[in-house]
Enzyme design. Structure first.
Site, PDB file in Angstrom:
ATOM      1  N   TRP A  84       0.898  -1.160   0.000  1.00  0.00           N
ATOM      2  CA  TRP A  84       0.000   0.000   0.000  1.00  0.00           C
ATOM      3  C   TRP A  84       0.937   1.211   0.000  1.00  0.00           C
ATOM      4  O   TRP A  84       1.648   1.461   0.969  1.00  0.00           O
ATOM      5  CB  TRP A  84      -0.874  -0.034   1.256  1.00  0.00           C
ATOM      6  CG  TRP A  84      -1.907   1.032   1.328  1.00  0.00           C
ATOM      7  CD1 TRP A  84      -3.142   1.025   0.754  1.00  0.00           C
ATOM      8  CD2 TRP A  84      -1.819   2.275   2.038  1.00  0.00           C
ATOM      9  NE1 TRP A  84      -3.823   2.183   1.070  1.00  0.00           N
ATOM     10  CE2 TRP A  84      -3.033   2.958   1.847  1.00  0.00           C
ATOM     11  CE3 TRP A  84      -0.827   2.877   2.822  1.00  0.00           C
ATOM     12  CZ2 TRP A  84      -3.295   4.210   2.403  1.00  0.00           C
ATOM     13  CZ3 TRP A  84      -1.078   4.120   3.370  1.00  0.00           C
ATOM     14  CH2 TRP A  84      -2.307   4.766   3.153  1.00  0.00           C
ATOM     15  N   GLU A  89     -19.887  10.928  11.188  1.00  0.00           N
ATOM     16  CA  GLU A  89     -19.763   9.548  10.692  1.00  0.00           C
ATOM     17  C   GLU A  89     -20.482   9.401   9.346  1.00  0.00           C
ATOM     18  O   GLU A  89     -19.962   8.776   8.414  1.00  0.00           O
ATOM     19  CB  GLU A  89     -20.313   8.569  11.738  1.00  0.00           C
ATOM     20  CG  GLU A  89     -20.559   7.149  11.259  1.00  0.00           C
ATOM     21  CD  GLU A  89     -19.325   6.425  10.715  1.00  0.00           C
ATOM     22  OE1 GLU A  89     -18.209   6.960  10.818  1.00  0.00           O
ATOM     23  OE2 GLU A  89     -19.491   5.328  10.157  1.00  0.00           O
ATOM     24  N   HIS A 141     -22.168  30.658  11.904  1.00  0.00           N
ATOM     25  CA  HIS A 141     -20.840  31.233  12.158  1.00  0.00           C
ATOM     26  C   HIS A 141     -19.925  31.104  10.938  1.00  0.00           C
ATOM     27  O   HIS A 141     -18.720  31.281  11.061  1.00  0.00           O
ATOM     28  CB  HIS A 141     -20.204  30.573  13.388  1.00  0.00           C
ATOM     29  CG  HIS A 141     -20.981  30.825  14.644  1.00  0.00           C
ATOM     30  ND1 HIS A 141     -21.077  32.068  15.225  1.00  0.00           N
ATOM     31  CD2 HIS A 141     -21.743  29.998  15.404  1.00  0.00           C
ATOM     32  CE1 HIS A 141     -21.845  31.994  16.308  1.00  0.00           C
ATOM     33  NE2 HIS A 141     -22.253  30.741  16.426  1.00  0.00           N
TER      34      HIS A 141
END
Ligand code: F6R
Length: 615
Positions: free
Chosen positions: A76, A487, A510
């Protein structure tokens, strides 16, 4: 992540190495390689291929290489792109030494320059290759010895598991471990080396888990084990009692779908397993004394990705049910933060695989403060179990799809249950409350499945094809709904590659409100508490006032939210704090169907691996 597999013994081993590597497929990879000592010539012969293991197998089918001492690897990519050149094994200049590696050599650049200056020629972009040249350099001057290995491994910074074969020493394999997992299966006149015992469990159950910062010289007749400072170590093998079970998708198109549907049973199995633990057995398994349990002052939860979000939700369990101040840290950041444990702090590391390097590293930092550590994992044979003072197990069964589903809900189950056990021990709740909590978990599991069933056709036929056309999403929640939103956004990103960002709903005004228009659907997870629900409705009004498009997960009877939303999913009521369990299955199913429309490789999304064993 990379997988390491090696064999030394009396059998031709290519086939068993390939079989071992296939069992490690869950770790994800982009290329693979095989090398062995040719029994006739004693030369190293090898084959490497870019892509999945089948490419290597196809290539090997055209070659006759095989031997009694061999290495197999799946890679990987960390350093250098995915190509056959960067695939392992890597070699010294003369190809007399072959090695495979999982981990990262952090000082590879400095070593590479030193070795280049000494005349070594490199053939890959990997950090790994330097180690083959280091052995070549030293073996050019002296024989293989404990001191030589000790010197070389002590020079390497970072994390690694190595297996090395040498033409000069045909009866020896060198293996070494620092941080990355590595174990040796002990058979009769044969040894198996692997990142995970799963790869050889049907050949032998006797396993040496390599201690951290140790190396070993293996021969068919035995193991000589040493610490990095050259001290001989005794060999303590464990006898493992699990088996390899070939996983299949049954009637499902993907493992992820199968695992979404297994969640109700996984919750039940986890609960049954936990209920079978008497108080004495539970605290013993967690490594705690009864008086310690009553006085827990603070809980620190650690985890990465989905397991981190499970921790973020569980914070509410421990604080609201057991009245214990709880801090949750994403494990990959923990070591850069200050940590202020109180005298009776408990640390629970949450990790499905039990092998996540970031989580293990954070845990080691916590342990350096003398804090009691517990691993919550789905894999009883994993590294975390050996490194913590106590363990708690989820019973999700093997999770194959990279995107976590059933592991997440079983983590929530175990943590919710544990919060009640702690509360009971502290005298905050009665046995009847504990029993009601257990019943509530089963009701939430039922709701999870029911929500999918009721919305299945609408999602498949209408919603998934429509929503898969959007390019970005915002997810909102408050209180326990915020980590749920995180999630859900992660799941969408992972398997559809659609960008998503989760915010606490109150944060919208905000800043993120500037993003709102009809092109960015806003997914809102409602809450059963009135005060939170009303604030959420106000946030949805703000979105609608700006032409926003809202998908709401609303509880039965939440009429205002239901009428504001463009698309709504109705969720049955469950016990407070179990909202995430009731809603997540439906969200996973929705996202799964979108990924299907987009024709994504759902079980193995690009660039991701199931077990993340590098930092
Ligand atoms: C996401 C996912 C990851 C893992 C994370 C930690 O679907 O699966 O975010 O949750 O890599 O893995 P474990 O739990 O094995 O430590």
């Amino acid at each position: 992540m990379c997988s390491v597999f090696g064999y030394i013994g009396k059998q031709y081993s290519r086939q068993l190495v390939m079989e071992g590597l296939s069992r490690l497929e869950y770790r994800g990879y982009d290329s693979a390689g095989f090398a062995c000592l040719d029994p006739q010539s004693n030369h190293i012969v090898y084959s490497k291929a870019s892509g999945d293991l089948q490419h290597l197998k196809d290539k090997l089918n055209q070659q006759s290489i095989d031997g009694y001492v061999s290495l197999g690897h799946t890679r990987w990519a960390t350093h250098g792109g995915f190509s056959a050149d960067n695939a392992h094994p890597h070699f010294d200049c003369e190809k007399n030494i072959a090695l495979i590696h999982n981990g990262i050599i952090e000082n590879h650049q400095e070593l590479r320059e030193e070795l280049r200056a000494a005349g070594h020629v490199f053939h890959s972009e990997t950090d790994t290759e330097v180690v083959a040249h280091l052995f070549e350099q030293e073996l050019g001057r002296r024989d293989l010895s404990i001191e030589l290995c000790s010197e070389i491994f002590s020079r390497l910074q970072g994390a690694y598991a190595f297996a090395i074969i040498l033409e000069q020493y045909t009866n020896t394999m060198i293996v070494a471990r620092k941080r990355s997992p590595l174990c040796v299966g002990v058979g009769k006149d044969e040894l198996f080396v692997s990142s995970d015992p799963l790869a050889f469990i049907d050949k032998t159950r006797d396993v040496l888990f390599m201690p951290d910062e140790s190396f070993a010289l293996l021969s068919p007749s035995g193991i000589a084990l040493y610490s990095f400072n050259g001290q001989s170590l005794s060999i303590a093998t464990s006898s493992l009692d699990f088996s390899f079970e070939q996983q299949d998708k049954q009637q499902h198109e993907h493992f992820m779908l199968k695992e979404i549907y297994e969640q109700k049973a996984a919750i039940k199995n986890t609960l049954t397993h936990l209920q079978a633990l008497s108080a004495d057995l539970l605290w013993k398994q967690l490594g705690l004394k009864n008086e310690q349990v009553k006085d827990v002052e603070k809980i620190t939860l650690l985890g990465c990705g989905t397991s981190w979000f499970a921790g973020r939700i569980a914070q509410f369990f421990f604080e609201e049910i057991a009245h214990i101040s709880t801090q949750v840290s994403v494990a990959s950041e923990f070591r850069y933060m200050s940590f202020f444990p109180r005298s009776n702090t408990l640390c629970i590391a949450i990790t499905q695989s039990g092998e996540t390097a970031d989580t293990l590293e954070a845990l080691r930092v916590v342990q350096s403060y003398g804090v009691h550590t517990i691993g919550l994992t789905n894999v009883a044979s994993s590294t975390i179990v050996r490194e913590t003072q106590g363990s708690l197990f989820t019973q999700a069964g093997c999770e194959v799809a990279v995107a976590s589903t059933k592991a997440f809900v079983t983590q929530l189950t175990a943590l919710y249950w544990l919060a009640h056990r702690l509360a009971m021990e502290k005298g905050l709740i009665e046995l009847s409350d504990m029993q009601a909590a257990e019943q509530n978990l089963l009701i939430a599991a039922e709701a999870l499945e029911e929500c999918i069933e009721q919305n299945k056709l609408r999602i498949m036929q209408e919603l998934a094809p429509y929503y898969a056309t959007y390019k970005q999403y915002i997810f909102l929640g408050r209180h326990i709904g915020y980590p749920l939103a995180m999630e859900a956004a992660l799941k969408l990103k992972e398997i559809t590659y659609i960008f998503a960002q989760a915010y606490p709903a109150g944060e919208l005004k905000h800043g993120p409100l500037a993003l709102i228009d009809a092109q960015i659907p806003v997914v809102v997870f409602s809450h059963q508490a009135h005060i939170i629900y009303h604030k959420l409705v106000a946030n949805v009004q703000e979105v609608k006032a700006r032409d926003g498009h809202v998908i709401a997960f609303a509880f039965e009877g939440q009429q205002e939210l239901i009428s504001l939303a463009d698309t709504v999913f109705i969720i049955p009521h469950v016990a407070p704090l179990l909202e995430p369990i009731a809603m997540i299955g439906l969200m996973q199913f929705f996202v799964y169907q979108m990924a299907l429309v987009l024709d994504r490789p759902i079980d193995k999304p690009r660039n991701l691996a199931k077990s993340v064993t590098v930092e």
